[in-house]
Design a protein around this motif. Sequence first.
Motif, mmCIF file in Angstrom:
data_model
loop_
_atom_site.group_PDB
_atom_site.id
_atom_site.type_symbol
_atom_site.label_atom_id
_atom_site.label_comp_id
_atom_site.label_asym_id
_atom_site.label_seq_id
_atom_site.Cartn_x
_atom_site.Cartn_y
_atom_site.Cartn_z
ATOM 1 N N PRO A 224 -5.371 -19.292 14.041
ATOM 2 C CA PRO A 224 -5.489 -17.731 13.381
ATOM 3 C C PRO A 224 -4.909 -16.775 14.328
ATOM 4 N N ASP A 225 -5.071 -17.007 15.556
ATOM 5 C CA ASP A 225 -4.573 -15.811 16.427
ATOM 6 C C ASP A 225 -2.831 -15.707 16.130
ATOM 7 N N HIS A 226 -2.447 -16.956 15.619
ATOM 8 C CA HIS A 226 -0.972 -16.862 15.408
ATOM 9 C C HIS A 226 -0.478 -17.000 14.029
ATOM 10 N N SER A 227 -1.290 -17.636 13.073
ATOM 11 C CA SER A 227 -0.761 -17.730 11.751
ATOM 12 C C SER A 227 -1.675 -16.492 11.015
ATOM 13 N N ALA B 122 4.685 -21.769 22.867
ATOM 14 C CA ALA B 122 3.564 -21.537 22.322
ATOM 15 C C ALA B 122 2.175 -21.326 23.074
ATOM 16 N N ASP B 123 1.157 -22.084 23.091
ATOM 17 C CA ASP B 123 0.155 -21.695 23.911
ATOM 18 C C ASP B 123 0.269 -21.860 25.433
ATOM 19 N N ALA B 124 0.995 -22.803 25.705
ATOM 20 C CA ALA B 124 1.315 -23.334 27.105
ATOM 21 C C ALA B 124 2.057 -21.992 27.716
ATOM 22 N N ARG C 88 -7.738 -19.398 33.998
ATOM 23 C CA ARG C 88 -8.744 -19.212 33.156
ATOM 24 C C ARG C 88 -8.375 -19.614 31.460
ATOM 25 N N TYR C 89 -7.289 -19.141 31.454
ATOM 26 C CA TYR C 89 -6.893 -19.634 29.872
ATOM 27 C C TYR C 89 -6.590 -21.072 29.612
ATOM 28 N N TYR C 90 -5.635 -21.554 30.769
ATOM 29 C CA TYR C 90 -5.590 -23.168 30.812
ATOM 30 C C TYR C 90 -6.889 -23.889 30.768
ATOM 31 N N LEU D 290 2.844 -17.714 23.915
ATOM 32 C CA LEU D 290 2.129 -16.699 22.679
ATOM 33 C C LEU D 290 1.042 -15.727 23.307
ATOM 34 N N HIS D 291 0.795 -15.785 24.558
ATOM 35 C CA HIS D 291 -0.171 -14.859 24.997
ATOM 36 C C HIS D 291 0.279 -14.444 26.557
ATOM 37 N N GLY D 292 0.293 -13.323 26.906
ATOM 38 C CA GLY D 292 0.671 -12.815 28.274
ATOM 39 C C GLY D 292 2.167 -12.603 28.495
HETATM 40 FE FE FE2 Z 1 -3.088 -18.788 21.207
#
Ligand code: FE2
Length: 238
Positions: A83-86, A168-170, A191-193, A222-224
């Motif tokens: 949901p943070d992307h869709s 993506a999230d990677a 920390r995210y990883y 998708l972040h940072g």
């Molecule tokens: Fe995400």
Amino acid sequence: MAIQTVTDAIRYVGVDDNTLALFENQYPVQPMGVSYNSYVILDEKIAVMDSVDARAAEEWLSNVAQVLEGRNPDYLVVTHMEPDHSGSLMRIAQEYPEMKIVGNAKTFTLIKQFFGTGALSEDRMLEVGERDTLSLGLHRLRFLLAPMVHWPEVMAAYEEEEKILFSADAFGRFGSLERTARAPWAPQARRYYYNIVGKYGAQVQALLKKISALEIKTICPLHGPMLTEDLGEYLRLY
Ligand SMILES: [Fe+2]
Ligand SMILES: [Fe+2]
């Protein structure tokens, strides 16, 4: 965060969230915040790369409209359905009824589960598979499936003309772009990883193997922050 120019043809249209307390309801993201990243590729055809969390829908749609300058997007590429992307997917689908949604078979299974079987008409779903390409004109996206680099439907998209990996999230990191512009990448990325994608270390390694043959100039997660220099170091850390 304001719209940013990634390259002549590519804009960052993501949104900073500086008020969210807990990412995914469990990971504290104060005081650094978090960003929901999205990009637009402007060519003969226009592709919007992912949507954003529903919390950020209005600002994101306004950013997208601003860079479109009256044109309509041809595609929304969905690399991840969390949901943070869709969360704003149906909002943009309604805003631009001609636009097709690009995903793989699992993406569309999730879209139907999340939004209902009739939410999108079949003719708006453009299904792609491993190594399929989508030409936008000068730019061409190649899709690399990355199952379980967080969720089963995840895929990366490699833009061949400018050698950009939409990962993506990677390679994502906590921290809004505004608040952490000068912060080092590794601490919050680490920390995210280990909170988000580290459980799927083997799948991450499979993706790294796939991309090892590619020449990559920029990584757009998708972040940072977008990663442009010293990519070898980020890859080594991953
Ligand atoms: Fe995400
Ligand atoms: Fe995710």
